[in-house]
Design an enzyme around this catalytic site. Structure first.
Site, PDB file in Angstrom:
ATOM      1  CB  SER A 112      -0.843   0.020   1.279  1.00 53.51           C
ATOM      2  OG  SER A 112      -0.045   0.397   2.389  1.00 53.51           O
ATOM      3  CG  ASP A 113       1.799   5.803  -0.956  1.00 52.75           C
ATOM      4  OD1 ASP A 113       2.750   5.784  -0.134  1.00 52.75           O
ATOM      5  OD2 ASP A 113       1.740   6.626  -1.877  1.00 52.75           O
ATOM      6  CD1 TRP A 114       2.229   7.497   5.837  1.00 59.29           C
ATOM      7  CD2 TRP A 114       4.356   6.935   5.450  1.00 59.29           C
ATOM      8  NE1 TRP A 114       2.960   7.828   6.945  1.00 59.29           N
ATOM      9  CE2 TRP A 114       4.273   7.499   6.729  1.00 59.29           C
ATOM     10  CE3 TRP A 114       5.611   6.507   4.991  1.00 59.29           C
ATOM     11  CZ2 TRP A 114       5.384   7.650   7.555  1.00 59.29           C
ATOM     12  CZ3 TRP A 114       6.712   6.658   5.802  1.00 59.29           C
ATOM     13  CH2 TRP A 114       6.586   7.214   7.071  1.00 59.29           C
ATOM     14  CG  ASN A 115      -0.717   5.945   7.596  1.00 57.67           C
ATOM     15  OD1 ASN A 115      -0.074   4.939   7.885  1.00 57.67           O
ATOM     16  ND2 ASN A 115      -0.762   7.011   8.358  1.00 57.67           N
ATOM     17  CB  SER A 116      -2.928   4.229   0.863  1.00 59.80           C
ATOM     18  OG  SER A 116      -2.530   2.905   0.628  1.00 59.80           O
TER      19      SER A 116
END
Ligand code: NOJ
Length: 762
Positions: free
Chosen positions: A296-300
């Site tokens: 995932s992207d950061w906290n996505s």
């Protein structure tokens, strides 16, 4: 052959095929018993690890954690989590001893002894910084880009990094979007060539080599289509555009072997990318056969609560895991909820095994099970060869946009006034995403000119940084200009003005730079404007006040010597625009590969609003697609860039003007350097499918080739393509090549239509 014959023939062929299949299945069965049919040895190893892993450990492999750079010591809870097998990967661990200790705990003390994988944003160099990716794309030279990313991998791996979050291959049609700096621009073909080059460079010949980094094609997908260029914003991309434009570079990344993918922050047509099974399962896994893993992207994942797509983090985890998003970056929704979701039958352990298998497969391919540690000898950092390559790439990424009366290159013995906030800004010229680049190693243009006795240099900054609005130092700058022959004005944006979350609504030069240029223009001295920026800059207020314009992007560690070589003519500029350069921000989005519309512009009929008679009648201006104020042309088109030489294209030929679908077509052109200096030229081949079952763009880049020619020298350039390269994703949701009329242009840029060829595909 009649239709009936064809049917009978096909039928016989089918029966024969089934018979052959049965035979071959039989022979496999007789070789081994059906259940242990021989598999790839790596898959067998994964089977045996999976068979002993606890559910907690499996969930642990899906977790990627970081450590705040503000915390000095390695926190005890992180070490304990690794010891329990609760973490599969780390990002941003930049202390080598910490990385080694975490890895030691993982491979010696955790239950299944699975190595960790350390990740970092190594985007355009590690210590030796290359030009920003948009600049690298401007080189139109994939082999240079491949070499640069190989160097980045060699340097980064001395810190134990074996995974980079690059390349970013989001198609970017909006220069307001700060992350355009990190992209390869607006074109799917150019971006695909760059994607391939980055992946091959980062991953090297063998992913298991200790200097190889797993690449990460990001952001899947649609991030560059953020509404209004506002970062993180909604992307609405219809299926046609998605396949024909946005997905193409990602497919190339899979074909080039990219080990990992990253989802994007945005929602795509209403479904956040991090839980979008259409893109993650149907396209990436099933259609393309991707067998690496997706992060995932950061906290996505947990941001889907903000998106309004999940009521809480548990539901967010459920949605992402069911879309088969393998690893969660930084947030902990998988860690906190997967076990419960499995107990509640909202996901199965069998499916989780597939996810863990994807992650372990890449760890095996990276050779981490055999060699989890790394050689931390970093004497290779800033190696001379690395600096030379960075300089060469910078030289090939600097675009000459304007050169009135051939004012460039500068003659020796000129008295030069070097002015502007970017002339000696070692940190700024490195650009966005350079966590590890060090300004102490940067060579600025001012330093480069000053260290050469050939040039008499006077320096006055004029403005202390790009956003500076104070006119206090204008007087000194003007005085310096008056006592010189020529002004080199280094303008642009500081590094912080582009990149993630750094979008701008106004893309003129910030601060009082335009005002200073206006004052300097009044001195009557010629001005060479050198831009350093992460995006095209609108030049309407100043373009007529300067004699030459060079776009240097953020050129990296060796930007100074590269610019000096270009300005003084040691190297002829050879870069071309990877994006359309707008005249005004209101023209955005503006890209060369647009549709024709039902009312395309008729240039001869265009009336600028200043020329409209008062009281004009509603329809007196014609009805075509343009702006009354900005017109219909960009400032500079895609593919555009000048040099110090000139090139003639002649002797065009095409292998067939009536090719059949499936045939290969060859187009040839003789290119002659008609100027006085040795120079590089990028020959571009565009096509247009004149009529389609979906409307097609007015032009699409099909091939390009960069060649070098001595003055007077000629070379034949040959482009070969198959009719499959003309295919598009059609209304039936399939790739099709349709027969009919096509046009081809062998061109110097996207608006150059001088050399046109036609063929009819049968
Ligand atoms: C957020 C960015 O969108 C992504 O590109 C980057 O790789 C991660 N943060 C990690 O830094």
């Amino acid at each position: 052959m009649t239709f009936l014959h064809l049917k009978v023939y096909t039928y016989r062929f089918l029966i024969f095929g089934v018979f052959v299949m049965m035979l071959s299945c039989d022979s496999k069965i007789s070789e081994t018993s059906s259940s242990n049919y021989p598999k790839d040895p790596v898959e067998n190893k994964i089977d045996s690890i999976l068979s002993t892993m606890s559910l907690e450990e499996k969930i642990g492999q899906t977790a990627q954690r970081g450590k705040s750079s503000r915390v000095k010591e390695l926190p005890k809870d992180l070490k304990d989590a690794v010891r329990k097998g609760q973490i599969g990967s780390f990002l941003n661990i930049m202390n080598k001893e910490d990385a080694k200790e975490l890895q030691r705990i993982a491979v010696e003390e955790s239950p299944s002894k699975i190595p960790l994988i350390f990740a970092r944003d190594v985007i355009h160099g590690f210590k030796t910084i290359f030009p920003i990716p948009l600049g690298q794309a401007a080189s139109f030279n994939p082999s240079l880009v491949q070499e640069g990313s190989r160097i980045a991998a060699i340097e980064a791996s001395t810190y134990g990094i074996r995974w980079t979050f690059a390349p970013m291959i989001d198609i970017s049609r909006d220069p307001r979007w700060g992350r355009i700096a990190e992209s390869a621009g607006e074109d799917p073909y150019l971006t695909s060539r760059m994607a391939e080059a980055y992946v091959k460079g980062f991953q090297g010949e063998d992913l298991a080599s200790p200097t190889s980094l797993a690449a990460c094609a990001k952001h899947f997908i649609g991030y560059g289509a953020a509404e209004g260029g506002r970062d993180y914003n909604t992307a609405n991309i219809n299926d046609n555009l998605l396949h024909n434009v946005y997905l193409k570079p990602f497919k190339t990344a899979v074909d080039a072997g990219s080990a990992t993918f990253m989802t994007s922050f945005n929602d795509l047509n209403g479904i956040p990318a991090s839980a979008n099974s259409y893109i993650l399962k149907d396209i990436l896994r099933e259609e393309w056969g991707f067998d690496g893993f997706v992060v995932s992207d950061w906290n996505s994942i947990i941001e889907m609560v903000n998106h309004g797509y999940a009521k809480d983090q548990k539901e967010a985890a459920e949605k992402s895991i069911n879309a088969m998003l393998d690893m969660e970056m930084t947030s902990t929704s998988y860690h906190d909820h997967l076990k419960e979701l499995i107990q509640e039958d909202k996901f199965s352990e069998k499916e989780l095994d597939k996810i863990v298998r994807n992650i372990l497969r890449i760890k095996f391919r990276l050779g981490l099970f055999d060699n989890p540690y790394f050689d931390s000898d970093d004497t290779i950092l800033y190696d001379k060869k690395h600096l030379t390559a960075a300089q060469k790439t910078a030289e090939e990424s600097i675009i000459l946009l304007k050169n009135k009366n051939n004012i460039l290159p500068l003659g020796a013995k000129s008295k030069i006034a070097i002015i502007g906030p970017l002339a000696d800004a070692p940190h700024e010229q490195l650009g966005t995403w350079t966590f590890d680049g060090e300004k102490e190693h940067t060579i600025t243009p001012l330093q480069s000119f000053k260290s050469d006795d050939e040039y008499m240099v006077q320096y006055s900054k004029g403005l202390s940084y790009s956003r500076d609005k104070s006119e206090n130092d204008f007087g000194d700058a003007i005085k310096t200009a008056k006592s010189s022959d020529i002004i080199l004005f280094f303008a642009g944006e500081e590094a912080i003005l582009s990149g993630e979350a750094h979008s701008r609504a106004d893309i003129n030069l910030p601060g009082a730079q335009e005002e200073l240029i206006t004052e300097l223009h009044k001195t009557g001295k010629p001005i060479i404007l050198v831009l350093m920026a992460g995006r095209p800059i609108t030049l309407g207020n100043i373009k007529d006040k300067v004699d030459a314009v060079l776009m240097a992007w953020h050129p990296g560690t060796m930007g100074g010597p590269a610019l000096k070589n270009i300005i003084t003519g040691l190297v002829s500029p050879s870069a071309k625009l990877p994006v359309t350069w707008p005249k005004e921000v209101g023209q955005i989005p503006i890209h060369y590969n647009h549709k024709n519309t039902g009312r395309p512009v008729i240039p001869e009929e265009f009336v600028h609003m200043d020329s409209i008679p008062i009281g004009a009648w509603q329809s007196s201006l014609g009805n075509t697609s343009h702006y009354l104020d900005a017109g219909f042309l960009p400032e500079y088109p895609f593919g555009y860039g000048l040099g110090y030489s000139s090139f003639k294209y002649s002797n065009f030929s095409i292998s067939s003007t009536n090719p059949k679908i499936g045939e290969t077509i060859t187009v040839k052109v003789l290119v002659t350097n008609t100027g006085d200096v040795k120079a590089k030229e990028t020959v571009q081949l565009y096509f247009r499918d004149m009529v389609g079952s979906l409307t097609r763009p007015v032009k699409e880049l099909l091939r390009f080739e960069k060649i070098i020619l001595n003055s007077g020298e000629s070379k034949e350039v040959e482009f070969t393509f198959s009719t499959n390269d003309l295919a598009f994703y059609g209304p039936d949701k399939k790739w099709i090549t349709e027969s009919g009329n096509f046009k081809l242009w062998i061109a110097k840029h996207a608006l150059d239509e001088e050399n046109e060829l036609e063929f009819i595909l049968e």
